[in-house]
Enzyme design. Sequence first.
Site, mmCIF file in Angstrom:
data_model
loop_
_atom_site.group_PDB
_atom_site.id
_atom_site.type_symbol
_atom_site.label_atom_id
_atom_site.label_comp_id
_atom_site.label_asym_id
_atom_site.label_seq_id
_atom_site.Cartn_x
_atom_site.Cartn_y
_atom_site.Cartn_z
ATOM 1 N N ARG A 63 -3.199 -3.051 -2.534
ATOM 2 C CA ARG A 63 -1.779 -3.302 -2.283
ATOM 3 C C ARG A 63 -1.251 -4.457 -3.127
ATOM 4 N NH1 ARG A 63 0.808 -5.160 3.491
ATOM 5 N NH2 ARG A 63 2.986 -4.707 3.024
ATOM 6 N N HIS A 67 2.070 -4.108 -5.487
ATOM 7 C CA HIS A 67 3.244 -4.960 -5.335
ATOM 8 C C HIS A 67 3.465 -5.838 -6.559
ATOM 9 C CE1 HIS A 67 3.948 -4.722 -0.708
ATOM 10 N NE2 HIS A 67 3.560 -3.572 -1.202
ATOM 11 N N VAL A 71 7.242 -5.331 -9.444
ATOM 12 C CA VAL A 71 8.286 -6.360 -9.543
ATOM 13 C C VAL A 71 8.751 -6.498 -10.990
ATOM 14 C CG1 VAL A 71 8.906 -8.752 -9.048
ATOM 15 C CG2 VAL A 71 7.416 -7.509 -7.497
ATOM 16 N N GLY A 73 6.530 -5.897 -13.639
ATOM 17 C CA GLY A 73 5.388 -5.401 -14.386
ATOM 18 C C GLY A 73 4.104 -6.053 -13.894
ATOM 19 N N SER A 77 2.328 -12.066 -11.200
ATOM 20 C CA SER A 77 3.349 -12.957 -10.629
ATOM 21 C C SER A 77 3.237 -13.065 -9.115
ATOM 22 C CB SER A 77 4.754 -12.494 -11.023
ATOM 23 O OG SER A 77 5.005 -11.174 -10.556
ATOM 24 N N ASN A 95 6.271 -8.841 1.549
ATOM 25 C CA ASN A 95 5.008 -9.560 1.408
ATOM 26 C C ASN A 95 4.757 -10.635 2.463
ATOM 27 O OD1 ASN A 95 4.570 -8.097 -0.982
ATOM 28 N ND2 ASN A 95 5.562 -9.670 -2.239
ATOM 29 N N PRO A 165 9.017 -0.739 -2.891
ATOM 30 C CA PRO A 165 9.519 0.306 -1.984
ATOM 31 C C PRO A 165 9.388 -0.113 -0.526
ATOM 32 C CG PRO A 165 8.054 1.242 -3.660
ATOM 33 C CD PRO A 165 7.937 -0.244 -3.774
ATOM 34 N N HIS A 195 -2.305 4.964 0.783
ATOM 35 C CA HIS A 195 -2.214 4.656 2.205
ATOM 36 C C HIS A 195 -3.294 5.371 3.012
ATOM 37 C CE1 HIS A 195 2.284 3.237 2.226
ATOM 38 N NE2 HIS A 195 1.454 2.387 1.651
ATOM 39 N N THR A 196 -4.198 6.045 2.335
ATOM 40 C CA THR A 196 -5.350 6.616 3.027
ATOM 41 C C THR A 196 -6.306 5.531 3.490
ATOM 42 O OG1 THR A 196 -7.098 8.284 2.909
ATOM 43 C CG2 THR A 196 -6.771 6.940 0.949
ATOM 44 N N THR A 242 -8.754 7.900 9.050
ATOM 45 C CA THR A 242 -9.981 7.372 8.447
ATOM 46 C C THR A 242 -9.608 6.213 7.522
ATOM 47 O OG1 THR A 242 -9.844 9.037 6.677
ATOM 48 C CG2 THR A 242 -11.218 9.564 8.587
ATOM 49 N N ASP A 247 -9.929 9.070 1.216
ATOM 50 C CA ASP A 247 -10.036 10.524 1.263
ATOM 51 C C ASP A 247 -8.641 11.131 1.295
ATOM 52 O OD1 ASP A 247 -9.122 10.090 3.875
ATOM 53 O OD2 ASP A 247 -11.150 10.160 4.716
#
Length: 319
Positions: A63, A67, A71, A73, A77, A95, A165, A195-196, A242, A247
């Site tokens: 993550r 993130h 922002v 690239g 940062s 954040n 997003p 998000h798995t 899970t 997966d």
Amino acid sequence: MASYKHFSVFLYAFVFAAVVSTAYSSLSPDYYDYSCPNALSSIRSVVEAAVQKEQRMGASLLRLHFHDCFVNGCDGSILLDPSPSIDSEKNALPNFQSIRGFEVVDEIKQAVDEACGKPVVSCADILAVAARDSVVALGGPTWEVRLGRRDSTTASREAANANIPAPFFSLSELISNFKSHGLNEKDLVVLSGGHTIGYARCATFRDHIYDDSNINQRFGKELKYICPKKGGDFNLAPLDRTAAQFDSVYFSDLIHRKGILHSDQELFNGGSTDALVKRYSYNSKAFHKDFAKSMIKMGNIKPLTGSKGEVRLNCRTVN
């Protein structure tokens, strides 16, 4: 005269193609092969140890890279602490008190600098490699990370608020957001598949479970025990069944209306991305392959290279 014009057009096209090619290829998988051949193995060792100690850390490192890239690239940062000259992205709404993994990045930086004998590897590259190694540690695909990014000397909380997003985004907002970063609908779906792994805070999915109709009723009722209408903002729920394994269950959950976030379920809600969600739900091989491709593509968003930026001595502060 005609032949001269033809030659000029040809020369212009050749030069333009060369410039584009050079800009795209400024990152290279073997960037540190000579300056620090042990760099990547040092990163992998720290990441594997961190994920083994706490599986949630894998999602946190992935993550962080997401993130960061969304922002200004992929420039590291997001790692900068607040200071009189830095309006830290750590304090941005997506954040604040949510993003984790900074201590692990510090540990990686120390290990890599020791392996290299001096600061050679940028914090932005550390994030990119750590994201890949986290995915691998949790059973996901691998890919060649293109390296050579340099670190930003600035940060922008405002840009983070505007570009990362949000969990309440509609499908059209998600598509528009990804498009603004050079990513298409396929990238949107497959990267959302990240998000798995990991967990979501109650505050990010409360509106979805209480106000939306496109959610499995029994599933929604279960989540309400975790996330009351008031209070419990930091209570956690797994992003799929899970959450410690990379997966395709995330996509299967969406088909059964069991997406945790409003923005997740938007990917399977009668819109243009439904077919991709279905494909990845039963074809994990395709998901892994496409995820690797999209991660490489995302990692190429506006990197600082050459003489731009710096290689930070400390990932939390500018030199």
